[in-house]
Write a protein that holds these residues in place. Structure first.
Motif, PDB file in Angstrom:
ATOM      1  N   THR A  44     -13.180  -0.386 -19.707  1.00 28.90           N
ATOM      2  CA  THR A  44     -14.445  -0.135 -19.010  1.00 28.90           C
ATOM      3  C   THR A  44     -14.491   1.265 -18.396  1.00 28.90           C
ATOM      4  OG1 THR A  44     -13.646  -1.147 -16.964  1.00 28.90           O
ATOM      5  CG2 THR A  44     -14.861  -2.565 -18.506  1.00 28.90           C
ATOM      6  N   LEU A  45     -13.358   1.838 -18.101  1.00 32.99           N
ATOM      7  CA  LEU A  45     -13.321   3.191 -17.529  1.00 32.99           C
ATOM      8  C   LEU A  45     -13.331   4.286 -18.594  1.00 32.99           C
ATOM      9  CD1 LEU A  45     -10.744   2.604 -14.656  1.00 32.99           C
ATOM     10  CD2 LEU A  45     -13.186   3.066 -14.395  1.00 32.99           C
ATOM     11  N   SER A  46     -13.353   3.908 -19.867  1.00 29.47           N
ATOM     12  CA  SER A  46     -13.256   4.902 -20.934  1.00 29.47           C
ATOM     13  C   SER A  46     -14.482   5.803 -21.039  1.00 29.47           C
ATOM     14  CB  SER A  46     -12.979   4.216 -22.278  1.00 29.47           C
ATOM     15  OG  SER A  46     -14.071   3.388 -22.639  1.00 29.47           O
ATOM     16  N   SER A  47     -15.640   5.345 -20.595  1.00 30.27           N
ATOM     17  CA  SER A  47     -16.857   6.169 -20.613  1.00 30.27           C
ATOM     18  C   SER A  47     -17.902   5.532 -19.711  1.00 30.27           C
ATOM     19  CB  SER A  47     -17.416   6.292 -22.039  1.00 30.27           C
ATOM     20  OG  SER A  47     -17.955   5.045 -22.463  1.00 30.27           O
ATOM     21  N   ALA A 106     -16.494  -8.431 -20.283  1.00 30.72           N
ATOM     22  CA  ALA A 106     -16.733  -6.983 -20.304  1.00 30.72           C
ATOM     23  C   ALA A 106     -16.034  -6.344 -21.506  1.00 30.72           C
ATOM     24  CB  ALA A 106     -16.249  -6.356 -19.006  1.00 30.72           C
ATOM     25  N   HIS A 107     -14.791  -6.698 -21.723  1.00 30.98           N
ATOM     26  CA  HIS A 107     -14.036  -6.124 -22.840  1.00 30.98           C
ATOM     27  C   HIS A 107     -14.678  -6.465 -24.175  1.00 30.98           C
ATOM     28  CE1 HIS A 107      -9.986  -5.453 -20.589  1.00 30.98           C
ATOM     29  NE2 HIS A 107     -11.004  -4.860 -20.009  1.00 30.98           N
ATOM     30  N   HIS A 108     -15.069  -7.702 -24.336  1.00 32.39           N
ATOM     31  CA  HIS A 108     -15.694  -8.124 -25.597  1.00 32.39           C
ATOM     32  C   HIS A 108     -16.980  -7.341 -25.840  1.00 32.39           C
ATOM     33  CE1 HIS A 108     -16.745 -10.726 -28.903  1.00 32.39           C
ATOM     34  NE2 HIS A 108     -17.925 -10.948 -28.352  1.00 32.39           N
ATOM     35  N   ALA A 109     -17.796  -7.181 -24.826  1.00 34.40           N
ATOM     36  CA  ALA A 109     -19.068  -6.460 -24.982  1.00 34.40           C
ATOM     37  C   ALA A 109     -18.836  -4.995 -25.329  1.00 34.40           C
ATOM     38  CB  ALA A 109     -19.893  -6.567 -23.705  1.00 34.40           C
ATOM     39  N   VAL A 110     -17.866  -4.357 -24.695  1.00 34.49           N
ATOM     40  CA  VAL A 110     -17.584  -2.948 -24.995  1.00 34.49           C
ATOM     41  C   VAL A 110     -17.062  -2.808 -26.415  1.00 34.49           C
ATOM     42  CG1 VAL A 110     -16.138  -0.959 -24.404  1.00 34.49           C
ATOM     43  CG2 VAL A 110     -17.209  -2.307 -22.583  1.00 34.49           C
ATOM     44  N   ARG A 111     -16.148  -3.669 -26.794  1.00 34.50           N
ATOM     45  CA  ARG A 111     -15.600  -3.599 -28.157  1.00 34.50           C
ATOM     46  C   ARG A 111     -16.665  -3.876 -29.204  1.00 34.50           C
ATOM     47  NH1 ARG A 111     -10.493  -6.600 -26.113  1.00 34.50           N
ATOM     48  NH2 ARG A 111      -9.078  -4.863 -25.763  1.00 34.50           N
ATOM     49  N   ARG A 112     -17.543  -4.822 -28.924  1.00 31.83           N
ATOM     50  CA  ARG A 112     -18.633  -5.161 -29.843  1.00 31.83           C
ATOM     51  C   ARG A 112     -19.604  -3.993 -30.017  1.00 31.83           C
ATOM     52  NH1 ARG A 112     -20.691  -9.829 -27.514  1.00 31.83           N
ATOM     53  NH2 ARG A 112     -22.231  -8.543 -26.489  1.00 31.83           N
ATOM     54  N   SER A 113     -19.818  -3.219 -28.966  1.00 34.87           N
ATOM     55  CA  SER A 113     -20.781  -2.124 -29.028  1.00 34.87           C
ATOM     56  C   SER A 113     -20.184  -0.847 -29.609  1.00 34.87           C
ATOM     57  CB  SER A 113     -21.328  -1.825 -27.638  1.00 34.87           C
ATOM     58  OG  SER A 113     -20.323  -1.216 -26.854  1.00 34.87           O
ATOM     59  N   SER A 114     -18.858  -0.789 -29.701  1.00 35.42           N
ATOM     60  CA  SER A 114     -18.187   0.411 -30.175  1.00 35.42           C
ATOM     61  C   SER A 114     -18.316   0.537 -31.695  1.00 35.42           C
ATOM     62  CB  SER A 114     -16.717   0.352 -29.772  1.00 35.42           C
ATOM     63  OG  SER A 114     -16.050   1.487 -30.247  1.00 35.42           O
ATOM     64  N   PRO A 115     -18.803   1.674 -32.204  1.00 34.01           N
ATOM     65  CA  PRO A 115     -18.995   1.817 -33.647  1.00 34.01           C
ATOM     66  C   PRO A 115     -17.700   1.812 -34.447  1.00 34.01           C
ATOM     67  CG  PRO A 115     -19.514   3.874 -32.500  1.00 34.01           C
ATOM     68  CD  PRO A 115     -19.215   2.840 -31.463  1.00 34.01           C
TER      69      PRO A 115
END
Length: 117
Positions: A44-47, A106-115
């Motif tokens: 979550t802190l990556s961007s 949160a992790h699942h949503a970020v990973r899912r949105s990452s191209p």
């Protein structure tokens, strides 16, 4: 002892409100990445985008645990025999449980949105 339990329950209600409010602010973009409040993991802190996406996903379990915590505390405050240390621990468990559930959301949503995923 009764006064101490009322105080502890009031603290739990305040904590639930604070955690929910901070998660909402992070999800809406008004609480930027920081080292003090929010779901602070490497993902979550990556961007800034990951921060908002993660907190939007974390908002649902946070709201649910906040409502459950406030509801439990309200019942305990209204029913004198429930004003015990165990009831305070249950309230804390509800709130911490919501926080623990918000992290994988949160992790699942970020990973899912990452191209690149």
């Amino acid at each position: 002892m009764d006064g101490a339990m009322v105080f502890a329950m009031a603290l739990e209600v305040g904590a639930a409100a604070l955690v929910t409010w901070l998660t909402w602010r992070a999800a809406s973009g008004s609480l930027p990445r920081n080292s003090l409040a929010g779901v602070r993991t490497s993902i979550t802190l990556s961007s800034e985008a990951a921060w908002r996406i993660g907190h939007r996903a974390a908002l649902r379990p946070t709201i649910i645990s906040g409502i459950a915590t406030v509801s439990w505390c309200t019942v305990c405050l209204g029913v004198a025999p429930l004003r015990t240390p165990v009831a305070v621990l249950v309230a804390a468990g509800l709130l911490v449980g919501g926080a623990l559930l918000s992290i994988p959301a949160a992790h699942h949503a970020v990973r899912r949105s990452s191209p690149e995923s």
